[in-house]
Scaffold this motif. Structure first.
Motif, mmCIF file in Angstrom:
data_model
loop_
_atom_site.group_PDB
_atom_site.id
_atom_site.type_symbol
_atom_site.label_atom_id
_atom_site.label_comp_id
_atom_site.label_asym_id
_atom_site.label_seq_id
_atom_site.Cartn_x
_atom_site.Cartn_y
_atom_site.Cartn_z
ATOM 1 N N VAL A 61 7.204 -4.891 5.236
ATOM 2 C CA VAL A 61 8.140 -5.471 6.200
ATOM 3 C C VAL A 61 7.362 -6.199 7.291
ATOM 4 O O VAL A 61 6.477 -5.622 7.922
ATOM 5 C CB VAL A 61 9.028 -4.373 6.831
ATOM 6 N N ALA A 64 12.401 -7.171 10.698
ATOM 7 C CA ALA A 64 13.733 -6.709 10.294
ATOM 8 C C ALA A 64 14.668 -7.036 11.446
ATOM 9 O O ALA A 64 14.397 -6.693 12.598
ATOM 10 C CB ALA A 64 13.732 -5.214 10.006
ATOM 11 N N GLU A 65 15.729 -7.755 11.138
ATOM 12 C CA GLU A 65 16.661 -8.151 12.186
ATOM 13 C C GLU A 65 18.083 -7.812 11.780
ATOM 14 O O GLU A 65 18.481 -8.013 10.644
ATOM 15 C CB GLU A 65 16.527 -9.640 12.501
ATOM 16 N N THR A 71 21.629 -6.737 7.683
ATOM 17 C CA THR A 71 20.235 -6.629 8.077
ATOM 18 C C THR A 71 19.425 -7.606 7.243
ATOM 19 O O THR A 71 19.555 -7.640 6.020
ATOM 20 C CB THR A 71 19.700 -5.194 7.859
ATOM 21 N N ILE A 73 15.668 -8.651 6.179
ATOM 22 C CA ILE A 73 14.287 -8.172 6.129
ATOM 23 C C ILE A 73 13.411 -9.327 5.684
ATOM 24 O O ILE A 73 13.666 -9.954 4.653
ATOM 25 C CB ILE A 73 14.137 -7.006 5.134
ATOM 26 N N HIS A 74 12.384 -9.615 6.459
ATOM 27 C CA HIS A 74 11.367 -10.589 6.076
ATOM 28 C C HIS A 74 10.192 -9.755 5.576
ATOM 29 O O HIS A 74 9.650 -8.928 6.319
ATOM 30 C CB HIS A 74 10.949 -11.438 7.282
ATOM 31 N N ALA A 75 9.843 -9.932 4.303
ATOM 32 C CA ALA A 75 8.835 -9.072 3.687
ATOM 33 C C ALA A 75 7.781 -9.907 2.965
ATOM 34 O O ALA A 75 8.041 -11.032 2.539
ATOM 35 C CB ALA A 75 9.501 -8.100 2.714
ATOM 36 N N ARG A 85 18.689 -10.054 2.341
ATOM 37 C CA ARG A 85 19.894 -9.780 3.140
ATOM 38 C C ARG A 85 20.574 -8.537 2.592
ATOM 39 O O ARG A 85 21.006 -8.504 1.443
ATOM 40 C CB ARG A 85 20.860 -10.959 3.083
ATOM 41 N N HIS A 90 20.517 -1.397 9.036
ATOM 42 C CA HIS A 90 19.418 -0.569 8.558
ATOM 43 C C HIS A 90 18.229 -0.722 9.502
ATOM 44 O O HIS A 90 18.025 -1.782 10.085
ATOM 45 C CB HIS A 90 18.994 -0.982 7.149
ATOM 46 N N SER A 91 17.439 0.306 9.607
ATOM 47 C CA SER A 91 16.273 0.291 10.485
ATOM 48 C C SER A 91 14.992 0.309 9.648
ATOM 49 O O SER A 91 14.820 1.180 8.792
ATOM 50 C CB SER A 91 16.314 1.510 11.412
ATOM 51 N N TYR A 92 14.119 -0.651 9.897
ATOM 52 C CA TYR A 92 12.815 -0.729 9.232
ATOM 53 C C TYR A 92 11.751 -0.976 10.280
ATOM 54 O O TYR A 92 11.980 -1.685 11.256
ATOM 55 C CB TYR A 92 12.779 -1.861 8.192
ATOM 56 N N GLN A 96 6.106 -1.380 7.411
ATOM 57 C CA GLN A 96 6.637 -0.375 6.476
ATOM 58 C C GLN A 96 6.590 -0.907 5.049
ATOM 59 O O GLN A 96 6.928 -2.049 4.784
ATOM 60 C CB GLN A 96 8.082 -0.032 6.859
#
Length: 126
Positions: A61, A64-65, A71, A73-75, A85, A90-92, A96
């Motif tokens: 990660v 994460a926005e 949510t 996630i840019h990974a 998307r 969600h929380s990251y 992570q």
């Protein structure tokens, strides 16, 4: 759309990295071996759930926005950056490790001239 470089080989498999390979789905089986760009929409990437038809990609990660009830996630996976998307909040944590899942049947394929070479089949896939 997330775009990633990849190679289709003579064994009717494709790879987007040294650790991420997949059997060609029906819409890609007529592709000649060579280099391609694969595209997948952010909402067609999820967290790995063990489904046998999916491509599993280990990623880190980078951001994460939360945007309303979704949510993003840019990974990163090696030199590949993707945006995912997810429905829900969600929380990251930055850095992570997560495992992403991509259904190869939902991939678009573009040739070296950026022309569409293969697209997902059927209703509700695009």
């Amino acid at each position: 759309m997330n775009l990633m470089s990849g190679i289709v080989d003579h064994n009717k498999t494709a790879r987007i990295s040294s650790e991420a390979t997949f059997a060609l789905p029906e819409q890609m089986r007529t592709l000649a071996p060579g280099e391609y760009r694969f595209g997948v929409r952010a909402n067609h990437i999820g967290l790995a759930n063990g489904a046998p038809a999916t491509l599993k990609v280990a990623a880190t990660v980078e951001l994460a926005e939360i945007s309303g009830s979704e949510t993003f996630i840019h990974a990163r996976h090696q030199n590949l950056l993707v945006v995912v998307r997810l429905e829900g909040v969600h929380s990251y944590q930055l850095g992570q490790e997560i495992s992403l899942s991509i259904d190869p049947r939902k991939l678009y394929t573009f040739d070296h001239n950026a022309r569409l070479a293969a697209a997902p089949l059927g209703k509700g896939v695009a």
